[in-house]
Design a protein around this motif. Sequence first.
Motif, PDB file in Angstrom:
ATOM      1  N   MET A 149       2.518 -13.420   1.885  1.00 44.93           N
ATOM      2  CA  MET A 149       2.183 -12.185   1.222  1.00 44.93           C
ATOM      3  C   MET A 149       0.452 -11.888   0.680  1.00 44.93           C
ATOM      4  SD  MET A 149       5.015 -12.169  -1.838  1.00 44.93           S
ATOM      5  CE  MET A 149       6.882 -11.600  -1.319  1.00 44.93           C
ATOM      6  N   THR A 150      -0.011 -10.977   1.030  1.00 43.92           N
ATOM      7  CA  THR A 150      -1.246 -10.531   0.794  1.00 43.92           C
ATOM      8  C   THR A 150      -1.586  -9.318   0.110  1.00 43.92           C
ATOM      9  OG1 THR A 150      -3.501 -10.417   1.668  1.00 43.92           O
ATOM     10  CG2 THR A 150      -1.517  -9.371   3.057  1.00 43.92           C
ATOM     11  N   TRP A 151      -2.416  -9.110  -0.675  1.00 45.83           N
ATOM     12  CA  TRP A 151      -2.540  -7.903  -1.446  1.00 45.83           C
ATOM     13  C   TRP A 151      -4.041  -7.453  -1.739  1.00 45.83           C
ATOM     14  CZ3 TRP A 151       0.080 -12.130  -3.433  1.00 45.83           C
ATOM     15  CH2 TRP A 151      -0.896 -13.059  -4.378  1.00 45.83           C
ATOM     16  N   HIS A 152      -4.390  -6.132  -2.200  1.00 45.40           N
ATOM     17  CA  HIS A 152      -5.486  -5.665  -2.590  1.00 45.40           C
ATOM     18  C   HIS A 152      -5.434  -4.677  -3.712  1.00 45.40           C
ATOM     19  CE1 HIS A 152      -9.808  -5.086  -2.251  1.00 45.40           C
ATOM     20  NE2 HIS A 152      -9.532  -3.840  -2.402  1.00 45.40           N
ATOM     21  N   PRO A 153      -6.200  -4.761  -4.743  1.00 45.24           N
ATOM     22  CA  PRO A 153      -7.339  -5.571  -5.082  1.00 45.24           C
ATOM     23  C   PRO A 153      -6.676  -6.999  -5.470  1.00 45.24           C
ATOM     24  CG  PRO A 153      -7.385  -3.688  -5.962  1.00 45.24           C
ATOM     25  CD  PRO A 153      -6.032  -3.692  -5.753  1.00 45.24           C
ATOM     26  N   PRO A 154      -7.882  -7.937  -5.710  1.00 40.27           N
ATOM     27  CA  PRO A 154      -7.617  -9.357  -6.114  1.00 40.27           C
ATOM     28  C   PRO A 154      -7.335  -9.192  -7.375  1.00 40.27           C
ATOM     29  CG  PRO A 154      -9.612  -9.524  -4.748  1.00 40.27           C
ATOM     30  CD  PRO A 154      -9.276  -8.017  -4.808  1.00 40.27           C
ATOM     31  N   SER A 155      -6.457 -10.438  -7.975  1.00 40.97           N
ATOM     32  CA  SER A 155      -6.139 -10.199  -9.221  1.00 40.97           C
ATOM     33  C   SER A 155      -5.566 -11.809  -9.720  1.00 40.97           C
ATOM     34  CB  SER A 155      -4.852  -9.306  -9.433  1.00 40.97           C
ATOM     35  OG  SER A 155      -4.357  -9.702 -10.634  1.00 40.97           O
ATOM     36  N   GLU A 156      -6.155 -12.326 -10.586  1.00 36.53           N
ATOM     37  CA  GLU A 156      -5.819 -13.676 -11.083  1.00 36.53           C
ATOM     38  C   GLU A 156      -4.303 -13.806 -11.570  1.00 36.53           C
ATOM     39  OE1 GLU A 156      -7.213 -17.162 -14.197  1.00 36.53           O
ATOM     40  OE2 GLU A 156      -8.427 -15.258 -13.833  1.00 36.53           O
ATOM     41  N   ARG A 157      -4.172 -12.520 -12.178  1.00 39.85           N
ATOM     42  CA  ARG A 157      -2.400 -12.662 -12.909  1.00 39.85           C
ATOM     43  C   ARG A 157      -1.691 -12.389 -11.707  1.00 39.85           C
ATOM     44  NH1 ARG A 157      -2.559  -8.739 -17.840  1.00 39.85           N
ATOM     45  NH2 ARG A 157      -3.958  -7.505 -16.419  1.00 39.85           N
ATOM     46  N   ARG A 158      -1.924 -11.795 -10.703  1.00 36.35           N
ATOM     47  CA  ARG A 158      -0.831 -11.859  -9.343  1.00 36.35           C
ATOM     48  C   ARG A 158      -0.705 -13.123  -8.750  1.00 36.35           C
ATOM     49  NH1 ARG A 158      -3.195  -7.651  -6.987  1.00 36.35           N
ATOM     50  NH2 ARG A 158      -2.724  -6.725  -9.103  1.00 36.35           N
ATOM     51  N   ASP A 248       0.281  -6.601 -14.942  1.00 32.40           N
ATOM     52  CA  ASP A 248      -0.894  -6.295 -13.994  1.00 32.40           C
ATOM     53  C   ASP A 248      -0.066  -5.731 -12.809  1.00 32.40           C
ATOM     54  OD1 ASP A 248      -3.048  -7.787 -12.596  1.00 32.40           O
ATOM     55  OD2 ASP A 248      -1.395  -8.319 -11.007  1.00 32.40           O
ATOM     56  N   TRP A 249       1.263  -6.012 -12.543  1.00 30.05           N
ATOM     57  CA  TRP A 249       1.753  -5.321 -11.637  1.00 30.05           C
ATOM     58  C   TRP A 249       1.666  -3.625 -11.709  1.00 30.05           C
ATOM     59  CZ3 TRP A 249       2.721  -5.762  -6.662  1.00 30.05           C
ATOM     60  CH2 TRP A 249       2.877  -7.085  -6.112  1.00 30.05           C
ATOM     61  N   ARG A 250       1.913  -3.306 -13.010  1.00 29.89           N
ATOM     62  CA  ARG A 250       2.158  -1.597 -13.276  1.00 29.89           C
ATOM     63  C   ARG A 250       0.557  -1.318 -13.133  1.00 29.89           C
ATOM     64  NH1 ARG A 250       7.013  -0.457 -14.887  1.00 29.89           N
ATOM     65  NH2 ARG A 250       8.126  -1.992 -15.961  1.00 29.89           N
ATOM     66  N   ASP A 251      -0.424  -1.920 -13.431  1.00 33.52           N
ATOM     67  CA  ASP A 251      -1.774  -1.745 -13.360  1.00 33.52           C
ATOM     68  C   ASP A 251      -2.149  -1.576 -11.841  1.00 33.52           C
ATOM     69  OD1 ASP A 251      -2.148  -1.600 -16.025  1.00 33.52           O
ATOM     70  OD2 ASP A 251      -3.062  -3.632 -15.993  1.00 33.52           O
ATOM     71  N   TRP A 252      -1.583  -2.395 -10.954  1.00 35.06           N
ATOM     72  CA  TRP A 252      -1.863  -2.645  -9.516  1.00 35.06           C
ATOM     73  C   TRP A 252      -1.794  -1.255  -8.992  1.00 35.06           C
ATOM     74  CZ3 TRP A 252       1.605  -2.112  -5.636  1.00 35.06           C
ATOM     75  CH2 TRP A 252       1.086  -2.308  -4.303  1.00 35.06           C
ATOM     76  N   CYS A 253      -0.557  -0.638  -9.110  1.00 38.72           N
ATOM     77  CA  CYS A 253      -0.322   0.642  -8.345  1.00 38.72           C
ATOM     78  C   CYS A 253      -1.167   1.830  -8.755  1.00 38.72           C
ATOM     79  CB  CYS A 253       1.220   0.999  -8.411  1.00 38.72           C
ATOM     80  SG  CYS A 253       1.320   1.793  -9.985  1.00 38.72           S
ATOM     81  N   THR A 254      -2.069   1.663  -9.774  1.00 39.37           N
ATOM     82  CA  THR A 254      -3.039   2.798 -10.041  1.00 39.37           C
ATOM     83  C   THR A 254      -4.254   2.846  -9.266  1.00 39.37           C
ATOM     84  OG1 THR A 254      -4.049   1.925 -11.809  1.00 39.37           O
ATOM     85  CG2 THR A 254      -2.177   3.013 -12.442  1.00 39.37           C
ATOM     86  N   ALA A 255      -4.661   1.855  -8.612  1.00 38.88           N
ATOM     87  CA  ALA A 255      -5.954   1.498  -7.809  1.00 38.88           C
ATOM     88  C   ALA A 255      -5.633   2.342  -6.450  1.00 38.88           C
ATOM     89  CB  ALA A 255      -6.268   0.289  -7.599  1.00 38.88           C
ATOM     90  N   ASP A 257      -6.943   2.027  -3.603  1.00 40.01           N
ATOM     91  CA  ASP A 257      -6.990   1.362  -2.422  1.00 40.01           C
ATOM     92  C   ASP A 257      -6.180   0.051  -2.539  1.00 40.01           C
ATOM     93  OD1 ASP A 257      -8.251  -0.290  -4.556  1.00 40.01           O
ATOM     94  OD2 ASP A 257      -9.940  -0.876  -3.427  1.00 40.01           O
ATOM     95  N   ALA A 258      -5.010   0.207  -3.243  1.00 43.32           N
ATOM     96  CA  ALA A 258      -4.118  -0.970  -3.621  1.00 43.32           C
ATOM     97  C   ALA A 258      -3.297  -1.014  -2.330  1.00 43.32           C
ATOM     98  CB  ALA A 258      -3.222  -0.786  -4.783  1.00 43.32           C
ATOM     99  N   TRP A 259      -2.930  -2.119  -1.775  1.00 47.55           N
ATOM    100  CA  TRP A 259      -2.266  -2.507  -0.629  1.00 47.55           C
ATOM    101  C   TRP A 259      -1.574  -3.719  -0.777  1.00 47.55           C
ATOM    102  CZ3 TRP A 259      -2.144  -6.302   2.955  1.00 47.55           C
ATOM    103  CH2 TRP A 259      -1.755  -5.985   4.285  1.00 47.55           C
ATOM    104  N   PHE A 260      -0.298  -3.894  -0.157  1.00 47.44           N
ATOM    105  CA  PHE A 260       0.392  -5.138  -0.310  1.00 47.44           C
ATOM    106  C   PHE A 260       1.173  -5.338   1.226  1.00 47.44           C
ATOM    107  CE2 PHE A 260       3.877  -8.063  -1.263  1.00 47.44           C
ATOM    108  CZ  PHE A 260       3.394  -8.837  -2.140  1.00 47.44           C
ATOM    109  N   GLY A 261       1.160  -6.552   1.586  1.00 42.94           N
ATOM    110  CA  GLY A 261       1.988  -6.818   2.877  1.00 42.94           C
ATOM    111  C   GLY A 261       2.825  -8.167   2.825  1.00 42.94           C
ATOM    112  N   VAL A 262       3.770  -8.221   3.578  1.00 41.33           N
ATOM    113  CA  VAL A 262       4.509  -9.526   3.699  1.00 41.33           C
ATOM    114  C   VAL A 262       5.131  -9.673   4.915  1.00 41.33           C
ATOM    115  CG1 VAL A 262       6.666  -8.662   2.553  1.00 41.33           C
ATOM    116  CG2 VAL A 262       6.153 -11.027   2.723  1.00 41.33           C
TER     117      VAL A 262
END
Length: 271
Positions: A149-158, A248-255, A257-262
């Motif tokens: 799994m990889t994602w952007h932006p980086p997040s310590e809580r994620r 943190d997950w709820r915040d992530w989708c507001t960016a 440039d957010a992106w997630f892959g697996v």
Amino acid sequence: MSSYTHGHQASVLRAHSWRTAQNSCAYLLGSLKPDMKILDVGCGPGTITIDLARLVPQGHVTGTEPTAAQEPVLQQARETAAQQGITNVTFSVGDGYALPFADNSFDVVHAHQVLQHVSDPVKMLAEMKRVVKKPGGIVAVRECDFATMTWHPPSERRSKWHLMYDRTARANGGEPNAGRALLSWALTAGIPRECIETTIGTWCIASQVDKEWWSGTWADRIVSSSLAESAIKHGIATKPELEQMAADWRDWCTAPDAWFGVMHGELLCKM
């Protein structure tokens, strides 16, 4: 023994109902014929199962869940099939370690994101091999690989969420990196190497609609599912820590440039 890390709460079923034959077993679709008899092991809410039934209009698809405790999930699947007018599908209880079917019963035996949750995936694959027709049948399995799994932006809580899930799944007897182990498990189950085609599939979450759905389902699962209960039970995370991960997950989708892959490992075993 293993226990299903996600559980069958509404937060989980909402996520799993997004799955279709196209986005979850595209590697299998080119091998289907209209009159095939298919078994879908660990069918959950049945969206993939129903799609498969639609693709074999002269055939039949059976979806199973392991115990009577999953009957509400099976009933939901039946209602979805009825709403869509799909009649060549049935849903019933069937333990993947001891499927209630005779040898050589099905043209295709399929499982999606099931083996990662069981304590003995080799035994389950051997059972799937038993009930598939030989020669000519197909065993098809697809499993994600959480370490990819990889994602952007980086997040310590994620990153903490990622570690929490890995530790919780293992504490429950599963293997979250099942995708990379599929070939080894199949060989150990007695499936000949020359019968096995290996591929990799991916999920990419990047559109705003998909990001809102993905982040929302994970945020809910982190605090309102068997995952949360197991993480707390095993001392892997506290409730406040899980709530921070969900936020943190709820915040992530507001960016923007957010992106997630697996990545997913896939096996098509042509017996």
